[in-house]
Design an enzyme around this catalytic site. Structure first.
Site, PDB file in Angstrom:
ATOM      1  N   LYS A   1      11.630  -1.528  -4.843  1.00 23.50           N
ATOM      2  CA  LYS A   1      12.177  -0.904  -3.665  1.00 23.50           C
ATOM      3  C   LYS A   1      13.764  -0.820  -3.936  1.00 23.50           C
ATOM      4  O   LYS A   1      14.299  -1.806  -4.439  1.00 23.50           O
ATOM      5  CB  LYS A   1      11.795  -1.507  -2.147  1.00 23.50           C
ATOM      6  CG  LYS A   1      12.172  -2.802  -2.216  1.00 23.50           C
ATOM      7  CD  LYS A   1      13.251  -3.654  -2.519  1.00 23.50           C
ATOM      8  CE  LYS A   1      14.471  -3.441  -1.868  1.00 23.50           C
ATOM      9  NZ  LYS A   1      15.686  -4.384  -2.452  1.00 23.50           N
TER      10      LYS A   1
ATOM     11  N   TYR B   1      14.292  -2.889   4.330  1.00 30.39           N
ATOM     12  CA  TYR B   1      13.405  -3.926   4.976  1.00 30.39           C
ATOM     13  C   TYR B   1      13.324  -3.670   6.312  1.00 30.39           C
ATOM     14  O   TYR B   1      12.198  -3.757   6.937  1.00 30.39           O
ATOM     15  CB  TYR B   1      13.860  -5.150   4.427  1.00 30.39           C
ATOM     16  CG  TYR B   1      13.427  -5.785   3.056  1.00 30.39           C
ATOM     17  CD1 TYR B   1      12.380  -6.182   2.750  1.00 30.39           C
ATOM     18  CD2 TYR B   1      14.635  -5.587   2.128  1.00 30.39           C
ATOM     19  CE1 TYR B   1      12.404  -6.497   1.285  1.00 30.39           C
ATOM     20  CE2 TYR B   1      14.634  -6.016   0.954  1.00 30.39           C
ATOM     21  CZ  TYR B   1      13.305  -6.472   0.646  1.00 30.39           C
ATOM     22  OH  TYR B   1      13.279  -7.150  -0.802  1.00 30.39           O
TER      23      TYR B   1
END
Ligand code: NAD
Length: 391
Positions: free
Chosen positions: A135, A223
């Site tokens: 990510k 996140y």
């Protein structure tokens, strides 16, 4: 200690309606014989690869290190030797098209600066390998879409390395919320940030607009964007955001620092998110429900995540996350996807949705909090709370 799905559900007071999509939990599954383990090639030997992923592969049940790909031949040879890999399992960036002919490698794990994810993912897919990509998925929506298209064209799996989808405490909170253990959820708060250190090469590229994409937002804020969505199992319909960046701070020549955003969800829940590369380290979230709060702090550290349930104003003793290696769990899940034993939970489409939402956040922040609609109709295919069973 292992934690079964039954005990997780029991703790969450969840109903039988959350029947597992996969019958066998990873805790029940026996470790594969070394020769049956799925071979991973790690691309990029930086902090995450050396500190977490290669150690994670040592304890993984179904995944093993099969090759390393690096631009530093000496380092690559040393890491290979330390991990018992033969010399021909070391690749450079310019010759790794050769992996197509290497049957030891089934999965390529892309662990490079964000701007390089698309190129290396597409290369690996074209070589016929499955890809696990770190990510944030990419630095542009166009790149993320090209990665998804390449996976479809090659008929290979593309998974984004969202480790929290496979982490027991995060799964516990998802299940408590699905079961409405404290009534309906009304608000989510996520705070994800830290102090960036420009003298650390690993942070230098994170502050570079081109290599990182969008600084703290893509590195840490993602996140929170992802958590709001998996905690609620729904998608935001609108966003407003505000940024506050001190341009005299040499760290923020090219990227924003502090960004706060607000997502509105169809159920009426509001999620507040915050990220920064210039505040004290935090990776925490809180779900405020009708009868209490679920406070996860830390919520997304590599270990030691901790949930506090506050009911009627009274904090119960913290629920520690069970021990275990998050990275091994995530790579074992990918290995099971490849072997057809587990559903894909965090596909490229999940990474793309976060990319699109981060773009909406930046668009709103550029217009000082103007509302940006995000109701383009995305729905996640698989709810981790239902599908993921981990030890
Ligand atoms: P890092 O800087 O420590 O490692 C990056 C590696 O890429 C280095 O070995 C470097 O030599 C190599 N590299 C190749 N080309 C480069 C270039 N042009 N510029 C700079 N480096 C180059 O970074 P990291 O912390 O290991 O992060 C790598 C990826 O993993 C990022 O996408 C990051 O977002 C992600 N990450 C994820 C987690 C997680 O918990 N899932 C944690 C940390 C990092």
């Amino acid at each position: 200690m292992t934690i079964s799905r039954r005990s997780l559900l029991g703790a969450a007071g969840a109903s039988a309606a959350l029947a597992p999509a996969v019958a066998q939990t990873q805790s029940q599954a026996k470790a594969a014989e070394p020769s049956d383990k799925v071979g991973f090639a790690i691309v990029g030997l930086g902090k995450l690869s050396l500190g977490q992923l290669i150690p994670g592969l040592k304890v993984a049940k179904n995944a093993r290190l099969a090759a390393v790909v690096s631009g530093h031949p000496d380092k690559a040879r040393r890491v290979a030797a330390e991990n018992g890999l033969p010399a021909d399992a070391v690749y450079g960036y310019d010759d790794y098209d050769r992996i197509a002919k290497d049957p030891r490698i089934q999965v390529v794990y892309v662990v490079l600066p964000n701007a390089l994810h698309a190129e290396h993912t597409i290369k690996a897919l074209k070589a016929g390998k499955h890809v696990l990509c770190e990510k944030p998925m990419a630095t542009s929506i166009k790149d993320a879409e090209a990665m998804i298209a390449a996976a479809k064209a090659a008929d290979r799996h593309l998974m984004i390395a969202y480790r929290c989808h496979y982490e027991p405490m995060n799964l516990d909170v998802m299940r408590r919320l699905r079961a409405r253990s404290l009534g309906r959820v009304r608000q989510i708060n996520t705070t994800m940030g830290r102090q960036a250190d420009p003298s650390d090469p690993s942070d230098a590229w994170r502050l570079d607009g081109e290599l990182s994409g969008n600084g703290a937002l893509g590195d840490m804020g993602v996140y929170g964007v992802s958590a709001a969505r998996y905690l609620l199992n729904e998608e935001p319909i609108a966003v407003q955001a505000w940024a506050q960046t001190d341009r005299t701070d040499p760290r923020f020549k090219e990227t924003e620092d502090l960004i706060n955003w607000q997502f509105r969800f169809p159920s009426g829940v509001i999620a507040n998110g915050s990220t920064s590369f210039a505040y004290a380290p935090t990776m925490a979230f809180e779900a405020i429900c009708e009868q209490g709060r679920l406070v996860a702090d830390p919520a997304a550290f590599y270990g030691g995540n901790r949930l506090t349930v506050v009911k009627g104003g009274q904090a119960q003793p913290p629920v520690p996350a069970p021990p275990g290696d998050q990275f091994a769990r995530e790579m074992d899940w990918m290995a099971d996807v490849v072997r057809g034993k587990a559903p894909m939970v965090s596909p490229g489409e999940e990474g793309l949705q976060d990319m699109r939402l981060m773009q909406a956040i930046l668009e709103s922040a550029a217009k000082d909090g103007a509302t940006v609609r995000t109701d383009w109709g995305y729905r996640r295919a698989v709810d981790p709370a239902v599908a993921v069973n981990v030890a």
